[in-house]
Every structure is written in structure tokens, then in C-alpha cells.
Design an enzyme around this catalytic site. Structure first.
Site, PDB file in Angstrom:
ATOM      1  N   GLU A  58       0.851  -1.191   0.000  1.00 48.03           N
ATOM      2  CA  GLU A  58       0.000   0.000   0.000  1.00 48.03           C
ATOM      3  C   GLU A  58       0.878   1.230   0.000  1.00 48.03           C
ATOM      4  O   GLU A  58       1.914   1.256   0.648  1.00 48.03           O
ATOM      5  CB  GLU A  58      -0.851   0.061   1.279  1.00 48.03           C
ATOM      6  CG  GLU A  58      -1.753  -1.116   1.492  1.00 48.03           C
ATOM      7  CD  GLU A  58      -2.339  -1.092   2.906  1.00 48.03           C
ATOM      8  OE1 GLU A  58      -2.950  -0.082   3.285  1.00 48.03           O
ATOM      9  OE2 GLU A  58      -2.151  -2.085   3.631  1.00 48.03           O
ATOM     10  N   LYS A  68       2.422   4.581   1.099  1.00 48.52           N
ATOM     11  CA  LYS A  68       2.583   5.162   2.433  1.00 48.52           C
ATOM     12  C   LYS A  68       2.407   6.670   2.295  1.00 48.52           C
ATOM     13  O   LYS A  68       3.244   7.353   1.702  1.00 48.52           O
ATOM     14  CB  LYS A  68       3.983   4.838   2.959  1.00 48.52           C
ATOM     15  CG  LYS A  68       4.200   5.242   4.389  1.00 48.52           C
ATOM     16  CD  LYS A  68       5.551   4.720   4.869  1.00 48.52           C
ATOM     17  CE  LYS A  68       5.728   4.923   6.355  1.00 48.52           C
ATOM     18  NZ  LYS A  68       5.529   6.300   6.790  1.00 48.52           N
ATOM     19  N   ASP A 106       2.334  10.504   3.241  1.00 53.56           N
ATOM     20  CA  ASP A 106       3.143  11.335   4.128  1.00 53.56           C
ATOM     21  C   ASP A 106       2.237  12.330   4.846  1.00 53.56           C
ATOM     22  O   ASP A 106       2.048  13.458   4.415  1.00 53.56           O
ATOM     23  CB  ASP A 106       4.205  12.075   3.302  1.00 53.56           C
ATOM     24  CG  ASP A 106       5.297  12.644   4.185  1.00 53.56           C
ATOM     25  OD1 ASP A 106       5.354  12.278   5.375  1.00 53.56           O
ATOM     26  OD2 ASP A 106       6.091  13.452   3.680  1.00 53.56           O
ATOM     27  N   TYR A 143      -6.371   2.648   6.891  1.00 55.63           N
ATOM     28  CA  TYR A 143      -5.593   1.480   6.479  1.00 55.63           C
ATOM     29  C   TYR A 143      -5.473   0.368   7.512  1.00 55.63           C
ATOM     30  O   TYR A 143      -4.871  -0.663   7.250  1.00 55.63           O
ATOM     31  CB  TYR A 143      -4.203   1.884   5.992  1.00 55.63           C
ATOM     32  CG  TYR A 143      -3.385   2.707   6.977  1.00 55.63           C
ATOM     33  CD1 TYR A 143      -2.919   2.141   8.147  1.00 55.63           C
ATOM     34  CD2 TYR A 143      -3.080   4.038   6.713  1.00 55.63           C
ATOM     35  CE1 TYR A 143      -2.168   2.884   9.043  1.00 55.63           C
ATOM     36  CE2 TYR A 143      -2.325   4.786   7.589  1.00 55.63           C
ATOM     37  CZ  TYR A 143      -1.877   4.212   8.759  1.00 55.63           C
ATOM     38  OH  TYR A 143      -1.144   4.949   9.638  1.00 55.63           O
ATOM     39  N   LYS A 193      11.021   2.824   1.764  1.00 58.46           N
ATOM     40  CA  LYS A 193      11.102   4.282   1.647  1.00 58.46           C
ATOM     41  C   LYS A 193      11.763   4.727   0.347  1.00 58.46           C
ATOM     42  O   LYS A 193      12.698   4.104  -0.126  1.00 58.46           O
ATOM     43  CB  LYS A 193      11.915   4.832   2.827  1.00 58.46           C
ATOM     44  CG  LYS A 193      11.223   4.648   4.159  1.00 58.46           C
ATOM     45  CD  LYS A 193      10.514   5.921   4.562  1.00 58.46           C
ATOM     46  CE  LYS A 193       9.953   5.822   5.959  1.00 58.46           C
ATOM     47  NZ  LYS A 193      10.471   6.828   6.845  1.00 58.46           N
ATOM     48  N   CYS A 215      30.597  36.581  22.986  1.00 53.69           N
ATOM     49  CA  CYS A 215      30.530  35.125  22.870  1.00 53.69           C
ATOM     50  C   CYS A 215      29.321  34.590  23.627  1.00 53.69           C
ATOM     51  O   CYS A 215      29.132  34.931  24.794  1.00 53.69           O
ATOM     52  CB  CYS A 215      31.816  34.514  23.426  1.00 53.69           C
ATOM     53  SG  CYS A 215      31.719  32.728  23.630  1.00 53.69           S
ATOM     54  N   CYS A 273      30.900  32.475  26.860  1.00 50.45           N
ATOM     55  CA  CYS A 273      31.641  33.091  27.958  1.00 50.45           C
ATOM     56  C   CYS A 273      31.491  34.609  28.020  1.00 50.45           C
ATOM     57  O   CYS A 273      31.944  35.246  28.971  1.00 50.45           O
ATOM     58  CB  CYS A 273      33.127  32.730  27.865  1.00 50.45           C
ATOM     59  SG  CYS A 273      33.953  33.511  26.460  1.00 50.45           S
ATOM     60  N   CYS A 280      35.655  34.221  19.204  1.00 46.99           N
ATOM     61  CA  CYS A 280      35.603  34.618  20.607  1.00 46.99           C
ATOM     62  C   CYS A 280      37.053  34.724  21.075  1.00 46.99           C
ATOM     63  O   CYS A 280      37.842  33.803  20.886  1.00 46.99           O
ATOM     64  CB  CYS A 280      34.846  33.553  21.406  1.00 46.99           C
ATOM     65  SG  CYS A 280      35.263  33.466  23.143  1.00 46.99           S
ATOM     66  N   CYS A 313      37.520  30.389  27.486  1.00 49.59           N
ATOM     67  CA  CYS A 313      36.099  30.175  27.189  1.00 49.59           C
ATOM     68  C   CYS A 313      35.776  28.692  27.339  1.00 49.59           C
ATOM     69  O   CYS A 313      36.426  27.849  26.717  1.00 49.59           O
ATOM     70  CB  CYS A 313      35.809  30.625  25.760  1.00 49.59           C
ATOM     71  SG  CYS A 313      34.160  30.225  25.180  1.00 49.59           S
TER      72      CYS A 313
END
Length: 692
Positions: A117, A119, A121, A231, A319, A413, A416, A431, A436
Site C-alpha cells: 500500500e 505510504k 506522508d 488502512y 522508503k 561570545c 563566555c 571569541c 572560554c
DNA sequence: TAGCCTCGAGTTCA
DNA sequence: CTCGAGGCTA
């Protein structure tokens, strides 16, 4: 109109309207005009306004919910709504068939009947009918509990409010499962509407369907044309069927729309053919599909096969992975790398691309974002570059609502708070904070990585904890960790702590070039680390070298020389080296025998794709040991490209430049030949580093 | 100085 | 894998 006539007429109208709506929405064969339908509809509505007590739950007027839902109540599924395992090609399907036969005790020659069947989406929902009336409609949720969205599901015209058939034969209880979805044309209309209302667009029809079904106000759901294919049957009283094919027929007879694109296949090969046939045909459908579901047709076989906790063993999803997909950028986050580089990353609605669910993609840098004009809220097309790394291809400019926000690189940053600098002419913002936390963490991860010190068991989770607990501030601290300290970490008991300590201990035996690479000096990767240590002979001599001496090394220019010299002149860095030495690091030079073989010596090789009998690194090492150079990119100077399956742009470039291309097998043969003829033809060169 | 050729660095998901 | 940038060469 007196009450009695009103009641009679109302019943008539309901029956009529439900029948016509079935003809229209399920069969796609209307018997009356839309205007005629509207007249009947309004007549019923008028009666119900006068006699509200005559309103029955299956009345078509109930499809438009009047009262907004406060919130969705959870709905426990009586039977778990399982997911399906995936097949990505004919061989996966054959393996599925083989396993089914083994479990059923059938011999390999036997053929099982499969129902294939399409599928759809969309989103899976469960509809509970008691005595034939739609009582509850819920989303799948996590499979165990979903959300009760009954009023919204009632707005879908292809969902019967009352099951067809005589009341006598009506099951007292039955749960129907199926897929709610939206036509592509409707999706476009809805997005246009969203745009006009200044609302964010939906990325794709599936998200639009899901968003519509979770509307608080079911009038909104009603305004979106959703559709439904049934289904499956969950728990049911007094309903039985011999196979999946007759189940679908039963669903159709009860008033549901079922997808007609299905096929009963004798044996797995027929199923493979049917699945492959639809790989391209699916694009002609007006709705999205993401594959085919292959189910063992006979119910008694299904029962024998049973299910694991997550998936039935009698069904599998075949798929057709989309190579590109649409999604929406909800946010742009900023990551801090080992060198302090700030990298913007798009956070997107999860979407399936090439068989994986993608939700993040790097945007590289500010310039790249500006070039592609990517803004937060944009609908974008993404694909997986080289089958792996997701990349934003372009913005769907038609989906702009005007509400999108441009990205601005932060001035501090995000980790820090240090200043962010972007040197003139450079693309990367950085940075400047050396301590840091993000940088420290990444530096240590780099230090421990496979091509550096190769400390197994020291991954992001461990480093994260070690640094936040301040047990480790620099790489050398790793060698002073005690068992007690390690045991304070989460998910770290005697066993794993012991393993980690052992692999840290093991890493003390290291080549100077690996250590130099591990230090993470800017511009010093594996290649530079190798040529520099080989040139000077030891790490100590590299450390002692002046900037000028360094830049005299071939391939080392002023930038790299400065970077290395600056690194080793820094007090803190020298302390780290001292600490490493104090921990008892044993640097051992490699004695690498290089045979100067005719086919290899002085040649440049490039390896691409995935190899089957060796890793790419092994292939490179083999080439090097025979006197060749292994490079990462293809150019005119490349002598030979060795391509495994899955090779991409490099193979193309090799072809366009007319560079020789070898397969893995041919390459192996070449190595063997070179190794055989080494005695006379090849002259041996010993490369040794003297170590202290 | 421009234009190649390479290397380095960052990156995603299962 | 891709892009930016350092190094080398014409």
C-alpha cells in the site's frame, strides 16, 4: 414546522448530506451540485437552530466545531500504535522476507503473499467508534498516548461520523487507524493564506496537516481541506477478517476512503517490482508519499510473526528517500569551536532527507548567510551534501511573509561573554576568550581524538563533566585524574572509569607528530605536524625553533611559523607541556620503512568514497609507505584517484581533468605488485626520528 | 600579484 | 564534503 416533522426531516437531511458528502469526498463522484448540497445543509442547520435538542453527534453541521478547545486532553491508545522499520532498497525487502519465513518456519522456496500500500506522508490518527458513532479521534503521539483532537478530526469530510451499514451488524467498538494528509494544492493555498495573515508558513504538506489538526479552534481546521485514508484496525469487538486486503475492503464498505494504489503480490520479488514501479510514479500524485508499506497479507501469519516492542514483524516501510526537502528555519544558533570560531547553525523543523531526519544545518559564517539571504523564519530547501552533511541550498523566496528576521552575529561570545572579533579580510568571527569553556572543551576533545592522542572513552559527555567540574582545565590535567575523581562523574562507575584510565595511560606512548597535532595550534593539522617534527627531529627542537627557522621549512610560511612560535613562547602553553612531560609521556619516533616503488614514488594519490576492504586511512598509509603522497583534493597535479562506492565531486573532478581513476580492487592489485617486486626494483629508504 | 594547490577546520545523524 | 586561507610558483 412542528417538532415531529422537524425531527423526521432532520433525519432525512442528515442521511442525505452524509451520503452526498461520502460521494463527494470519499468516492470523488458527486451526485448533486455544490449549491444543492448547500441548500440541504442550510435547511438542516435552520431546523437544528430551532430545535437544538435534535442535534445528533453525527450531524454534518457538527463538522465545524463551534467552541474552541481549551487544551488537548491526552488520549491513551488501547493498543500501542507501532511504528515501522524501514527498507531502503530491494535487498532490505528480501532480508525482511527471509526473516519472516524463518520465524514462520517456512522453507526458503515458499512465497508469502504481501499487500503493498502507498505510504501517505501525513500524520497517523486513531478513530474510536462506539456503536458505529465516532466517539474519539486522537493523534498517534508517541504511540502510547496521543492527543484527543476529536472536534478537529470531525471536520474532515472523508471521515464518516457514523459507520455505514445496518445498526444490527454494527460493531459495538472499533478503532480505525489511518493517515490524515493535505493535498499539495491545498498546502499552497494555506501557505498563501498564512502569508496574507502574516503567519509563518508551513514547510511542507505534512507539517501543514499536523498544524491544522492541532488547532485550538476547529473552525480553523475546517477551513483547511484535510483528507483521510484508512488502512488499519486497532482494537475491535465483533470485527474479524482473514487478511489485509479484505480489511481494506471492509473499511471502504464502512464509509472510509482507502487508497486504491495497492497491489496483492505473490512473493517478495513481485513486491519489489511494485515498490520500484512507484518510485517515480508517486510524483504524479496530488499528495505526498514517502514510500510503500509492505504487509504480510494473511492475518493468521501476522499473528504468528507478532511484534517487537516498537514494530510489527509483519510489515515494513519501503522508503523512497527524498534527496531534497523543504523546511522552515526556526532559529539560528551560534556554536563556539575549538579555535573560538563562532559558527551559525540553522535550527529547523525536523524533516526527512535521504533517509535521515534532519533538524540542524551549518550556515558556515555570516557572509554565507548574507549571500544566500537566509533569515530566521525562512522556508528553505535542504539537501545532504555528499549524502551526509545537511546543507541549505536556497531560500524559497515565494514563501516570505515579511516577518523573517535577519541574522546578526553576536558581539559577545554566547558561551563566555568575551568580545567577538572578526579580523579585517577574514570570514570567521572568533571569541577572544582563551579560557572560554566552549573552547576548553573542544580543545580537550581534539586532544583526545582518534588521530591525535586517541583516548578511547573520552567523548563529549565525559569532557563536558570534567570541565564543568573543573577537574580538567587543560589537556595535561587528564594525566593527573584519579579514580576517585572519575567516579564522581555521572554514568561512570568502576568499569568505565577503569577503561578510561587505562586508555589515558596508553596514550602516553605517542609519536611527537601526534602530540604536536593534538596541541591544537592554529594552522597545524596532521600534515604540518608531520613535516615540522620530521624536519626538526623532535618536539623539543620544534619548541626551541625560532619563527625564522620554522619558516625555512618547506611548506611552512610566515603565518604558520608565527602561529607555532607564538604558541610555544606562551607561558601557559609551556606549563602544559611541562605538565605533560611530568606525567611521564614517552615520545617514540616512528620507524617508517618507505619503499620507493616505481608506480608510487613521487606520485600524488587522492582517495575518495568508502572502501570495503580497508579504511581510507589505511589506503593512504599504504600509498605513503610506497613513496607516494596522499592528498585530500584533486587537481592537475594529482596522478591517480582511487574511488570507492559513494564517491562524489572528487571523482567528477578527476574525470574532467583526465586524471587516472582506479577502483579499490585495482589499487589493491597495484599495492601487491609493488610489495612483491620490492627486492630489486625498489630501493629502501628508512625514515627515522631520533627521540629524546 | 594572481592563480593554482593543498591543508585546516567545522559539520550531522544513527 | 565544503569553504577559507596559507604557501608556492609563474
Amino acid at each position: 414546522m412542528d417538532r415531529e416533522t422537524a425531527q423526521k426531516r432532520a433525519e432525512e437531511l442528515r442521511a442525505l448530506l452524509n451520503r452526498h458528502s461520502y460521494n463527494y469526498y470519499v468516492l470523488d463522484r458527486p451526485e448533486i451540485t455544490d449549491a444543492a448540497y448547500d441548500r440541504l445543509y442550510h435547511e438542516l442547520k435552520a431546523i437544528e437552530e430551532i430545535y437544538p435538542d435534535l442535534i445528533s453527534p453525527d450531524s454534518p453541521t457538527r463538522r465545524v466545531g463551534a467552541s474552541p478547545l481549551a487544551d488537548f486532553a491526552p488520549h491513551m491508545h488501547r493498543q500501542t500504535m507501532l511504528s515501522l522499520s524501514n527498507a531502503f532498497g530491494p535487498d532490505d525487502l528480501r532480508a525482511f522476507d527471509k526473516r519472516a519465513k524463518r520465524v514462520l518456519g517456512l522453507d526458503a522456496e515458499a512465497s508469502i503473499e504481501y499487500l503493498c500500500e502507498l505510504k501517505i506522508d501525513g500524520l497517523a490518527v486513531s478513530l474510536t467508534y462506539t456503536d458505529g458513532m465516532l466517539a474519539v479521534g486522537a493523534t498517534r503521539g508517541n504511540g502510547i498516548a496521543g492527543e484527543d483532537v476529536t472536534p478537529n478530526l470531525k471536520t474532515i469530510r472523508s471521515i464518516p461520523l457514523r459507520l455505514f451499514g445496518k445498526q444490527a451488524g454494527m460493531p459495538s467498538f472499533v478503532e480505525i487507524r489511518g493517515e490524515v494528509f493535505m493535498l499539495r494544492s491545498e498546502f499552497e493555498r494555506v501557505n498563501q493564506e498564512q502569508e496574507e495573515a502574516g503567519q509563518p508558513p508551513f514547510a511542507n504538506p505534512r507539517n501543514a496537516a499536523a498544524g491544522s489538526i492541532r488547532q485550538k479552534n476547529s473552525a480553523v481546521t475546517a477551513s483547511r481541506k484535510l483528507d483521510f485514508f484508512a488502512y488499519a484496525v486497532g482494537e475491535a469487538a465483533g470485527v474479524s477478517f482473514a487478511d489485509q486486503a479484505s480489511l481494506l475492503e471492509m473499511l471502504a464498505a464502512r464509509g472510509f476512503r482507502t487508497n486504491t494504489h495497492r497491489n496483492l503480490c505473490r512473493g517478495i520479488e513481485e513486491a519489489v517490482l511494485y515498490c520500484e514501479e512507484w518510485r517515480s510514479r508517486k510524483d504524479d500524485l496530488p499528495y505526498d508519499t514517502d514510500g510503500m508499506v509492505v504487509k504480510v497479507n494473511a492475518v493468521d501469519l501476522q499473528r504468528d510473526l507478532g511484534a517487537t516492542s516498537r514494530e510489527p514483524r509483519w510489515a515494513i516501510a519501503y522508503k523512497y528517500p527524498a534527496l531534497r526537502a523543504n523546511t522552515v528555519i526556526r532559529d539560528i544558533a551560534v556554536q563556539v569551536g575549538r579555535t573560538g570560531s563562532l559558527t551559525p547553525v540553522a535550527i529547523m523543523d525536523p524533516v526527512e532527507v535521504a533517509g535521515a531526519t534532519v533538524s540542524r544545518a551549518t550556515l558556515h559564517n555570516e557572509d554565507e548567510i548574507r549571500r544566500k539571504d537566509i533569515r530566521i523564519g525562512d522556508t528553505v530547501i535542504i539537501q545532504r551534501a555528499g549524502e551526509v552533511i545537511p546543507e541549505v541550498v536556497e531560500v524559497v523566496s515565494g514563501a516570505r511573509t515579511g516577518e523573517e528576521r535577519p541574522f546578526i552575529m553576536p558581539e559577545a561570545c554566547p558561551v563566555c561573554g568575551s568580545r567577538v572579533e572578526r579580523p579585517e579580510g577574514e570570514v570567521v568571527a572568533r571569541c577572544v576568550g582563551l579560557s572560554c569553556p566552549a573552547q576548553v572543551k573542544e580543545r580537550i576533545l581534539h586532544f583526545a581524538s582518534r588521530n591525535a592522542m586517541d583516548i578511547e572513552g573520552l567523548g563529549p559527555a565525559q569532557v563536558d563533566q570534567l570541565t564543568t567540574k573543573s577537574l580538567v582545565r587543560d589537556p595535561a590535567d587528564l594525566y593527573y585524574l584519579t579514580l576517585e575523581e572519575m567516579l564522581t562523574l555521572d554514568r561512570m562507575a568502576e568499569k568505565s572509569a577503569g577503561n578510561l584510565l587505562r586508555s589515558i595511560e596508553k596514550s602516553k606512548q605517542v609519536t611527537p607528530e601526534r602530540l604536536l597535532f593534538a596541541l591544537g595550534i592554529r594552522h597545524v593539522g596532521e600534515h604540518v605536524a608531520r613535516i615540522v617534527t620530521r624536519h626538526f627531529g623532535s618536539l623539543e627542537r620544534v619548541m626551541a625553533a625560532t619563527e625564522e627557522e620554522l619558516s625555512r621549512v618547506p611548506e611552512i610560511g610566515p603565518s604558520i611559523a608565527r602561529s607555532i612560535a607564538t604558541f610555544f613562547s606562551d607561558q601557559e602553553n609551556r606549563q602544559v607541556i611541562d605538565k605533560l612531560n611530568g606525567a611521564g609521556l614517552v615520545m617514540q619516533g616512528v620507524r617508517e620503512a618507505v619503499k620507493e616503488s616505481p608506480g608510487f614514488a613521487g606520485k600524488t594519490f587522492v582517495f575518495t568514497g568508502t572502501f570495503e576492504t580497508m579504511t581510507r586511512e589505511e589506503a593512504e598509509a599504504a600509498a605513503r609507505s610506497l613513496g607516494a603522497h596522499a592528498s585530500g583534493s584533486v587537481s592537475k597535479k594529482t596522478d591517480c584517484v582511487v574511488a570507492g562506492p559513494g564517491a562524489g565531486s572528487k571523482l567528477e573532478k578527476a574525470r574532467s581533468l583526465g586524471v587516472a581513476v582506479l577502483t579499490e580492487t585495482q589499487y589493491r592489485a597495484m599495492i601487491e605488485e609493488a610489495n612483491q617486486g620490492d627486492g630489486e626494483a625498489g630501493k629502501e629508504v628508512q625514515l627515522a626520528l631520533d627521540m629524546e
